[in-house]
Design a protein around this motif. Structure first.
Motif, PDB file in Angstrom:
ATOM      1  N   THR A 125      14.141  -4.243   4.526  1.00 30.48           N
ATOM      2  CA  THR A 125      14.195  -5.233   3.457  1.00 30.48           C
ATOM      3  C   THR A 125      15.460  -6.085   3.542  1.00 30.48           C
ATOM      4  O   THR A 125      15.467  -7.247   3.165  1.00 30.48           O
ATOM      5  CB  THR A 125      14.164  -4.547   2.076  1.00 30.48           C
ATOM      6  N   LEU A 183      10.095  -9.825  -2.603  1.00 33.21           N
ATOM      7  CA  LEU A 183       9.861  -8.381  -2.517  1.00 33.21           C
ATOM      8  C   LEU A 183       9.337  -7.873  -3.856  1.00 33.21           C
ATOM      9  O   LEU A 183       9.919  -8.159  -4.900  1.00 33.21           O
ATOM     10  CB  LEU A 183      11.161  -7.650  -2.160  1.00 33.21           C
ATOM     11  N   ASN A 231       7.756  -4.343  -5.886  1.00 28.98           N
ATOM     12  CA  ASN A 231       7.469  -2.905  -5.820  1.00 28.98           C
ATOM     13  C   ASN A 231       5.977  -2.678  -6.035  1.00 28.98           C
ATOM     14  O   ASN A 231       5.347  -3.345  -6.860  1.00 28.98           O
ATOM     15  CB  ASN A 231       8.255  -2.163  -6.900  1.00 28.98           C
ATOM     16  N   LYS A 263       2.576   0.519  -5.493  1.00 33.00           N
ATOM     17  CA  LYS A 263       2.193   1.904  -5.191  1.00 33.00           C
ATOM     18  C   LYS A 263       0.842   1.858  -4.513  1.00 33.00           C
ATOM     19  O   LYS A 263      -0.044   1.125  -4.921  1.00 33.00           O
ATOM     20  CB  LYS A 263       2.113   2.689  -6.512  1.00 33.00           C
ATOM     21  N   GLU A 267       3.658  -3.605 -10.235  1.00 32.00           N
ATOM     22  CA  GLU A 267       4.243  -3.042 -11.456  1.00 32.00           C
ATOM     23  C   GLU A 267       3.524  -3.483 -12.717  1.00 32.00           C
ATOM     24  O   GLU A 267       3.483  -2.757 -13.699  1.00 32.00           O
ATOM     25  CB  GLU A 267       5.735  -3.410 -11.537  1.00 32.00           C
ATOM     26  N   ASP A 317       5.133   5.038  -2.560  1.00 35.11           N
ATOM     27  CA  ASP A 317       5.813   3.875  -3.144  1.00 35.11           C
ATOM     28  C   ASP A 317       6.228   2.943  -2.021  1.00 35.11           C
ATOM     29  O   ASP A 317       6.880   3.368  -1.067  1.00 35.11           O
ATOM     30  CB  ASP A 317       7.056   4.320  -3.917  1.00 35.11           C
ATOM     31  N   VAL A 364       7.351  -1.336  -0.821  1.00 32.24           N
ATOM     32  CA  VAL A 364       7.797  -2.661  -1.234  1.00 32.24           C
ATOM     33  C   VAL A 364       6.944  -3.662  -0.476  1.00 32.24           C
ATOM     34  O   VAL A 364       6.828  -3.583   0.746  1.00 32.24           O
ATOM     35  CB  VAL A 364       9.285  -2.871  -0.917  1.00 32.24           C
ATOM     36  N   LYS A 410       7.891  -9.808 -11.548  1.00 28.87           N
ATOM     37  CA  LYS A 410       9.115 -10.375 -10.990  1.00 28.87           C
ATOM     38  C   LYS A 410       8.926 -11.869 -10.794  1.00 28.87           C
ATOM     39  O   LYS A 410       7.808 -12.348 -10.746  1.00 28.87           O
ATOM     40  CB  LYS A 410       9.370  -9.750  -9.610  1.00 28.87           C
ATOM     41  N   ASP A 422       8.841   0.860   3.267  1.00 30.69           N
ATOM     42  CA  ASP A 422       8.884   2.103   2.511  1.00 30.69           C
ATOM     43  C   ASP A 422       9.888   1.932   1.377  1.00 30.69           C
ATOM     44  O   ASP A 422      11.002   1.457   1.603  1.00 30.69           O
ATOM     45  CB  ASP A 422       9.301   3.256   3.434  1.00 30.69           C
ATOM     46  N   ALA A 423       9.515   2.327   0.162  1.00 31.21           N
ATOM     47  CA  ALA A 423      10.375   2.048  -0.992  1.00 31.21           C
ATOM     48  C   ALA A 423      11.681   2.830  -0.931  1.00 31.21           C
ATOM     49  O   ALA A 423      12.730   2.333  -1.334  1.00 31.21           O
ATOM     50  CB  ALA A 423       9.641   2.338  -2.296  1.00 31.21           C
ATOM     51  N   SER A 424      11.629   4.064  -0.425  1.00 22.92           N
ATOM     52  CA  SER A 424      12.861   4.860  -0.464  1.00 22.92           C
ATOM     53  C   SER A 424      13.809   4.493   0.673  1.00 22.92           C
ATOM     54  O   SER A 424      15.016   4.398   0.461  1.00 22.92           O
ATOM     55  CB  SER A 424      12.534   6.354  -0.432  1.00 22.92           C
TER      56      SER A 424
END
Ligand SMILES: Nc1ncnc2c1ncn2[C@@H]1O[C@H](COP(=O)(O)OP(=O)(O)OP(=O)(O)O)[C@@H](O)[C@H]1O
Ligand SMILES: [Mg+2]
Lengths: 298, 363
Positions: free
Chosen positions: B228, B241, B243, B245, B254, B274, B276, B323, B354-356
């Motif tokens: 990112t 970007l 978020n 799922k 979201e 999760d 992005v 957003k 990957d979100a994390s």
């Protein structure tokens, strides 16, 4: 009745003006006046005889005066140049050292902390032809078996005095040049390295121009200082033997206080001030030129 | 002519590690641009290549020589410094000619090279001034000129155009490109400006906190950012970007909106992951005002919050997935703020991260 009040700024400045007049202006005018009289300390009434420029005419025709004048210029030239070279060398070395720099900086200041009179006595002893350190060393090392007349021979005596003067005051150059070295920005030096400079070229083209203002400040201070060299010479040789180390100020003091011819001595003073003025103006010109070059002028 | 290679190059300033083991092979004649946010170690890296900063670890070679212990003058490089580093006591002419004078070039050759560089950089009028009498942009051009009068193995440029106005900057960019075409030397160029990076580079090296995050051609970085950070750093406007799922074949944003998972990523994500979702403004356009693409698409109704007309296109700021994102309208018409339009999102042009970890989900 109305009191006329002086303007405030004048009242505030008055003490300073009075003191300055009393200690500088009046003696200056008085000495200038006396240089036009045959004033002798032993006969105060001579102060009131006006003889015009007779004293000055005497001086201009006086061989002793001119040789002292020339010797002073020689003394100035040699001492200033050597002090510059040595001071520059010392400053560059200290600037390189990373460990113990503070201690060294303090140590090189030591000679300046002594009274010139004491320095004179110290070197008078060191250069003494019988018991002096130099001759003893030379003899015990077998380099020379005759006792060299350090303070008697004309050339050796001048050398000895110059040595003492340089020993005492080189640190002024060293300290001022060191300040200059600390003030040099790093960027131009780095650019010069990338542009292909060797260490010497970097010094020659970048460091030195940046040091010039500092060198000229040191030169100005020292030229005034050396031009009135008196104490060391007086102690070591007294201008002798037979006037071999006579400088302007030893000549003047002898004329004024030993021969008591104060009028003549004052006239000498006014002629020799020209020397100091010339040196000061010259170095100040150089100083502002060097500053302009670095874009510091204005 | 020389290749430059950095192997596990590190730099410590006291305890602080400014550069963390950089590996970089630069081909002979390659134009490499180092970009990254302020303080990421670009200048430090460049200065280590130049020999102005000692190398705490690893090895730098130029040509076939390991240069770790060579002083700058033996590396045959020229450099534009970030802070210009002009010689304040020399005129512009002397500044430009200094390196040639040091190299003992004949007077006539120096004059010729200096005049040529001055002409390219528009310095002809200023030749007899000292740096103190120049504006920031003029000084920067002198710094540039000082580097280009020579033709060394490697040019090192540290933000050489940062202080120029937009027009001059574009002009200088062209000149640098021409110079590179003509001389063909290796160039390592540092900049903040990703437009400069995109337009000049054969290869972009993107750095962050003393690490190389991604190195590749401008299009590789633009089309396939590894995470990112790269996605938002390269490209203007930065990538949007959101978020999301993963839920079966769809992604849930979201605000609850559902979008299909891009075709390429289908097999790489697991249910409930999760992620992005990243997409560029070009991939989101009002229907009929986009670029025709093949592949999966989705249509969404969005309110326009703000418009930025740029002439040939208009940037639309819209609320999407909770957003504010930027969309692009080609062949623009007037759009009122608050207007609701149907937008088409090119799903297959979207990137998943990957979100994390922030790493791209891609094979
Ligand atoms: N001489 C130094 N001593 C200590 N730390 C330094 C020194 N020079 C740089 N640094 C640190 O190293 C890091 C990298 O600095 P560097 O100058 O390479 O950044 P940069 O990527 O060029 O940034 P910019 O785009 O702002 O020029 C920064 O965090 C900086 O604070
Ligand atoms: Mg930098």
């Amino acid at each position: 009745m109305r009191m006329r009040r002086l303007p405030e700024w004048l009242v505030l400045l008055l003490p300073a003006i009075i003191v300055t007049a009393a200690v500088v202006l009046i003696p200056l005018l008085f000495s200038l006046y006396s240089s036009f009289t045959p004033y002798k300390l032993t006969r105060p009434s001579t102060l009131w005889i006006w003889i015009g420029t007779l004293n000055y005419e005497k001086i201009l025709a006086d061989w002793n005066f001119w040789s002292a004048f020339g010797r002073t210029i020689l003394f100035l030239t040699v001492v200033l140049n050597l002090e510059l070279l040595l001071g520059l060398g010392i400053a560059l070395v200290i600037n390189r050292i990373t460990w113990g720099q503070r201690a060294l900086r303090t140590i090189i200041m030591f000679p300046m902390m002594f009274s010139p009179i004491l320095v004179g006595f110290q070197f008078k002893f060191i250069f003494n032809d019988n018991i002096g350190l130099v001759n003893n060393t030379l003899q015990s090392l077998g380099i020379s078996d005759a006792a060299l007349p350090w303070l008697v021979d004309a050339k050796l005596a001048m050398f000895s005095i110059m040595f003492a003067e340089i020993w005492m005051s080189t640190s002024i150059f060293a300290i001022l040049i060191l300040a200059g070295l600390y003030a040099i920005p790093r960027d131009p030096l780095e650019a010069a390295e990338v542009d292909g400079c060797t260490a010497w070229q970097k010094f020659r083209h970048i460091t030195l121009p940046f040091l010039m203002p500092f060198i000229f400040i040191a030169m100005t201070i020292r030229s005034l200082d050396v031009a009135r060299a008196y104490d060391i010479v007086q102690i070591m040789t007294g201008g002798g033997p037979a006037r071999r180390t006579e400088l302007l100020w030893t000549l003047m003091s002898r004329t004024g206080y030993v021969d008591a011819r104060m009028g003549l001595a004052n006239a000498m003073g006014y002629v020799s001030i020209i020397l100091s003025i010339i040196f000061t103006v010259y170095f100040f010109r150089k100083l502002s030129a060097a500053r302009n070059e670095l874009g510091m002028g204005g | 002519m020389a290749e430059v290679s950095l192997t596990s190059v590190e730099k410590y300033y006291g305890k602080f590690k400014a550069v963390h083991g950089i590996d970089l092979q630069i081909e002979d004649g390659e134009f490499v641009v180092l970009v990254g946010p302020s303080g990421c170690g670009k200048s430090t890296t460049l200065r280590m290549i130049a020999g102005l900063e000692n190398i705490s670890g690893g090895e730098v070679t130029i040509g076939d020589r390991v240069v770790n212990d060579l002083p700058p003058r033996e590396r045959n490089i020229s450099m534009v410094f970030q802070n210009y580093a002009l010689y304040p006591h020399m005129t512009v002419r002397e500044n430009l000619g200094f390196s040639l004078k040091i190299a003992n070039q004949p007077e006539s050759a120096i004059d010729k090279a200096v005049d040529e560089a001055a002409h390219i950089l528009g310095l002809d009028e200023l030749m007899d001034r000292r740096p103190g009498e120049l504006s920031g942009g003029q000084r920067q051009r002198v710094a540039m000129g000082r580097a280009i009068v020579r033709h060394p193995d490697v040019y090192l440029f540290d933000e050489p155009l940062s202080n120029l106005d937009a027009k001059l900057r574009t002009q200088m960019r062209v000149e640098i490109k021409k110079l590179h075409k003509k001389v063909g030397n290796t160039i390592i160029y540092v900049t903040h400006d990703q437009v400069e990076a995109m337009t000049l580079a054969d290869r972009i090296v993107l750095m962050k906190d003393g690490h190389i995050i991604q190195a590749g051609t401008p299009l590789e970085l633009f089309d396939a950012p590894v995470d990112t950070f790269v996605a938002t750093f390269i490209g203007s406007p930065p990538m949007n970007l959101l978020n999301a799922k993963i839920s079966g074949p769809s992604m849930v944003l979201e605000d609850g909106a559902q979008l299909p998972v891009p075709t390429d990523a289908k097999d790489l994500v697991r249910d409930g992951q999760d992620v992005v979702l990243g997409f560029r403004a070009d991939s989101l356009s009002p229907v009929g005002h986009g670029i025709e693409e093949t592949g999966l698409k989705a249509e969404v109704e969005l309110d326009v919050q703000l418009t930025e007309p740029l002439g040939t296109e208009t940037l639309l700021f819209v609320d999407f997935g909770g957003k504010e994102v930027q969309a692009k309208m080609h062949n623009p018409r007037h759009v009122a703020v608050g207007e609701t339009l149907t937008f088409q999102l090119q799903i297959d042009k979207c990137h998943l991260f990957d979100a994390s970890s922030g790493r791209a989900i891609r094979n």
